[in-house]
Enzyme design. Structure first.
Site, PDB file in Angstrom:
ATOM      1  N   GLU A  79       0.838  -1.216   0.000  1.00  0.00           N
ATOM      2  CA  GLU A  79       0.000   0.000   0.000  1.00  0.00           C
ATOM      3  C   GLU A  79       0.865   1.256   0.000  1.00  0.00           C
ATOM      4  O   GLU A  79       2.073   1.197   0.242  1.00  0.00           O
ATOM      5  CB  GLU A  79      -0.931   0.002   1.215  1.00  0.00           C
ATOM      6  CG  GLU A  79      -0.190  -0.015   2.543  1.00  0.00           C
ATOM      7  CD  GLU A  79      -0.911   0.726   3.652  1.00  0.00           C
ATOM      8  OE1 GLU A  79      -1.429   1.835   3.396  1.00  0.00           O
ATOM      9  OE2 GLU A  79      -0.950   0.200   4.776  1.00  0.00           O
ATOM     10  N   LYS A 106      -5.732  10.798   0.549  1.00  0.00           N
ATOM     11  CA  LYS A 106      -5.730   9.476   1.187  1.00  0.00           C
ATOM     12  C   LYS A 106      -6.966   8.764   0.640  1.00  0.00           C
ATOM     13  O   LYS A 106      -8.097   9.200   0.877  1.00  0.00           O
ATOM     14  CB  LYS A 106      -5.800   9.627   2.703  1.00  0.00           C
ATOM     15  CG  LYS A 106      -5.975   8.307   3.446  1.00  0.00           C
ATOM     16  CD  LYS A 106      -6.094   8.522   4.951  1.00  0.00           C
ATOM     17  CE  LYS A 106      -6.677   7.304   5.637  1.00  0.00           C
ATOM     18  NZ  LYS A 106      -7.007   7.547   7.044  1.00  0.00           N
ATOM     19  N   LYS A 155      -2.765  -1.491  15.829  1.00  0.00           N
ATOM     20  CA  LYS A 155      -2.198  -0.619  16.870  1.00  0.00           C
ATOM     21  C   LYS A 155      -3.227  -0.443  17.954  1.00  0.00           C
ATOM     22  O   LYS A 155      -4.427  -0.380  17.684  1.00  0.00           O
ATOM     23  CB  LYS A 155      -1.930   0.755  16.276  1.00  0.00           C
ATOM     24  CG  LYS A 155      -0.645   0.860  15.518  1.00  0.00           C
ATOM     25  CD  LYS A 155      -0.185   2.300  15.474  1.00  0.00           C
ATOM     26  CE  LYS A 155       1.187   2.390  14.848  1.00  0.00           C
ATOM     27  NZ  LYS A 155       1.155   2.418  13.391  1.00  0.00           N
TER      28      LYS A 155
END
Ligand code: PSU
Ligand code: MN
Length: 316
Positions: free
Chosen positions: A35, A99, A172
């Site tokens: 990515e 994004k 995370k």
């Protein structure tokens, strides 16, 4: 998703392959997708560019072709040159580089924009390009406090829709790991731990959650993928690969910093797709780059495992 010949022709004008990737796919050699949001919005300059290049090198070392994916000038580019990677990694204060998740892809093409693809968008592009394995650092998930904000990454539903094997180091703990696992279960996404029974939490090999299934050899995953296809089940597989022990950061150490980063995001009223990049950037600054070193190490580790999986799927 099966791509019909008509769709393929229509796609050929928006999907642009590098020579290296095109040749590998034509010759049915193994390819690993990567990515680009991690380059543009996930890591600071200039380490982001350095990492993008060294991750590709780690995949080539295994005899597999890397295909970093992004949108440049309204084209989906599969396989990037070093100068493309440099373009994506330049500091982007004016946010001219978008994004791109699932909902942004068509808009970016229509407006001839450039942007980095998230896990969700990279999966979509990888599938239409004919690439089955994809390596990243961490996927998006259910944010802490999602019972109020409903902030749930589109990455999760993409795993339920698009048949690509995604290798990550867990999620995370800026996210709610437990809720992320619940949503993955609801969506029917199989989750496998590589040589572990524990769902890793990105910086740490551990968390208080288990994975349902463990595998120890890439060939086992190749077989699961094969049945997923034979059953006509939509969706991919999520592979979680714990960070190498020598690069781990203890959970308690990160937790304090994460709390501070979340508080700051709240104070600043950060919302929508800006949330994840804000938290990632704040954490790097707060840990004086310590988290960045761990991040880089785990991406390399994931790239090597993904290359192994691509080879195993290829041989199956
Ligand atoms: N988590 C990380 N690093 C990242 C991302 C997530 O540790 O770079 C990026 C990935 O591209 C992921 C995206 O797909 O953030 C998720 O964003 P959102 O939460 O807005 O869906
Ligand atoms: Mn979100």
């Amino acid at each position: 998703m099966t791509i019909s010949p008509v769709q393929k022709r229509e796609l050929s004008s928006v999907l642009v392959f590098s020579k290296e990737v095109k040749q590998a796919l034509d010759e049915r050699r193994p390819v690993v997708a990567l990515e680009s949001t991690i380059i543009s919005h996930g890591m600071p300059y200039p380490k982001n560019i350095e990492t993008a290049k060294s991750v590709e090198a780690a995949i080539r070392e295994k005899g597999v072709v890397p295909a970093t994916i992004a949108v440049i000038d309204g084209k989906i580019r599969v396989g990037l040159s070093d100068s493309d990677l440099e373009f994506l990694g330049q500091p982007n204060p004016a946010k001219t580089l978008m994004k791109l998740s699932r909902r942004d892809l068509a808009y970016a093409l229509a407006t001839r924009a450039s942007g980095a693809t998230t896990v969700a968008a990279t999966m979509i592009c990888a599938e239409i390009a004919g690439i089955q394995v994809f390596a990243t650092g961490g996927i998006g998930g259910v944010h802490r406090g999602a019972e109020k904000t409903l902030d749930i990454s589109a990455d999760l539903q993409e795993l339920a829709k698009t048949r690509v094997v995604v290798v990550c180091a867990g999620v995370k703990s800026i996210l709610d790991i437990g809720l992320t696992l619940e949503v993955l279960e609801t969506l029917g996404v199989p989750v496998f731990g590589y040589q572990t029974n524990i769902f890793p939490s990105f910086f740490s090999r551990e968390s208080s959650f288990k994975v349902e299934y463990r595998f120890d050899h890439p060939a086992e995953i190749a077989s699961v993928m094969n049945y997923q296809e034979r059953l006509g089940l939509q969706g991919g597989l999520l592979i979680v690969n714990p960070i190498p022990q020598e690069h781990e950061i203890p959970h308690e150490l990160m937790e304090k910093e994460i709390q501070k980063a979340l508080e700051l995001a709240h104070q600043k009223g950060i919302q929508g797709k800006a949330v994840t990049p804000f938290l990632l950037g704040t954490l790097v600054a707060m840990t004086q780059g310590k988290s960045l070193e761990a991040n880089i190490a785990l991406i390399h580790n994931n790239a090597r495992l993904a290359a192994g999986l691509a080879l195993a799927i290829h041989q199956a």
